[in-house]
Enzyme design. Structure first.
Site, PDB file in Angstrom:
ATOM      1  N   ARG A 133      38.468  45.255  42.981  1.00 19.45           N
ATOM      2  CA  ARG A 133      39.602  46.168  42.914  1.00 19.45           C
ATOM      3  C   ARG A 133      40.855  45.359  42.606  1.00 19.45           C
ATOM      4  O   ARG A 133      41.085  44.332  43.238  1.00 19.45           O
ATOM      5  CB  ARG A 133      39.721  46.787  44.306  1.00 19.45           C
ATOM      6  N   THR A 137      46.976  47.718  41.495  1.00 17.65           N
ATOM      7  CA  THR A 137      46.740  49.097  41.036  1.00 17.65           C
ATOM      8  C   THR A 137      45.596  49.792  41.783  1.00 17.65           C
ATOM      9  O   THR A 137      45.435  51.013  41.663  1.00 17.65           O
ATOM     10  CB  THR A 137      46.364  49.108  39.540  1.00 17.65           C
ATOM     11  N   ASP A 231      40.672  44.186  55.444  1.00 16.01           N
ATOM     12  CA  ASP A 231      39.845  43.792  54.296  1.00 16.01           C
ATOM     13  C   ASP A 231      38.496  43.294  54.803  1.00 16.01           C
ATOM     14  O   ASP A 231      38.397  42.221  55.398  1.00 16.01           O
ATOM     15  CB  ASP A 231      40.566  42.697  53.493  1.00 16.01           C
ATOM     16  N   ASP A 234      37.228  39.811  53.472  1.00 17.94           N
ATOM     17  CA  ASP A 234      37.962  38.673  54.056  1.00 17.94           C
ATOM     18  C   ASP A 234      37.498  38.428  55.489  1.00 17.94           C
ATOM     19  O   ASP A 234      37.261  37.288  55.890  1.00 17.94           O
ATOM     20  CB  ASP A 234      39.471  38.946  54.071  1.00 17.94           C
TER      21      ASP A 234
END
Ligand code: PRP
Ligand code: URA
Length: 239
Positions: A133, A137, A231, A234
């Site tokens: 991703r 955006t 995330d 992560d």
């Protein structure tokens, strides 16, 4: 809309004595299956949502949820009657799975779900699709795919823990369809989804079955799921 807060706890406890917790939103889409909101699942999700949970625990508790998702996902595969004879010489009429399967992970975060799939399906073939991703955006970009050559003849368990806007998962399904896999032979296994992601996904690829542990409240301005867990990639791999 807030997710509902309800009493969670063993059924032998009176309603008023159960602690209140936020459970998944209910969804209307026929092909979306949300795991039962048991005290165990809610406790596991509470661990991985906590920003103070460190990587080792994050991995451990995520793996336990992934295992629940895989076990539920397997319930959606076809079976045929299978009769066996027990050691006391009596027949038992049961079932066995019919058809071939494979896993496909959306890299990187989806790879975290491969081990849970392998624990249930030894030597399962696993394909990879690298979609990232764009951080500004939120649009997905396809970089790479490597899939079993006979994938069109298999049931596909598509793996990605996070469904935010739905863009990445929809793109992955399009890749699978371009290789000849029919939509209704894809099961998408997912930990946390946003209502927006579920809606987009079900609109674009309505026949794909979604098995998710939780449908959350929504998305923030950066298209992160809220309350979510941050995330996933992560936290599982690098933090
Ligand atoms: C995350 C996640 C999904 C995607 C979800 O991956 O694992 O693939 O975002 O967002 P979407 O529904 O809005 O497309 P990311 O691209 O951040 O890469 P990562 O797996 O390397 O963390
Ligand atoms: N990817 C993640 O890992 N988390 C989100 O909340 C959204 C996308």
């Amino acid at each position: 809309v807030q997710s509902p807060a309800v009493g969670v706890g063993p059924s032998y406890r009176p309603e008023g004595e159960k602690p209140t917790a936020t459970v998944s939103r209910e969804v209307q889409q026929e092909n979306v299956h949300v795991l039962p909101q048991t005290p165990q699942l809610i406790a596991l999700l509470t661990m991985i949502r906590d920003k103070n949970t460190q990587r080792a625990d994050f991995i451990f508790y995520s793996n336990r949820i992934i295992r629940l998702l895989v076990e539920e996902g397997l319930n959606h595969l076809p079976v045929v009657t299978h009769t066996v004879t027990s050691p006391v010489g009596k027949d038992y009429v049961g079932v066995r799975f019919e058809g071939k399967i494979c896993g496909v992970s959306i890299m990187r975060a989806g790879e975290s779900m491969e081990e849970g799939l392998r624990e249930c399906c030894r030597s399962v073939r696993i394909g990879k699709i690298l979609i990232q991703r764009n951080e500004e955006t939120s649009k997905p970009k396809l970089f790479y795919d490597k899939l079993p050559p006979d994938i069109k003849d298999r049931w596909v368990l598509l793996l990605d823990p996070m469904l935010a806007t739905g863009g990445s998962a929809i793109m992955a399904v399009e890749v699978l369809k371009s290789k000849g896999v029919p939509e209704d032979r894809i099961l998408f296994l997912n930990l946390i989804a946003s209502p927006e992601g579920i809606e987009n996904f079900a609109k674009k690829v309505p026949k794909v079955r979604v098995i998710t542990a939780f449908v959350d409240q929504g998305l923030d301005a950066h298209n992160y799921i809220v309350p979510g867990l941050g995330d996933f990639g992560d936290r599982f791999y690098t933090l």
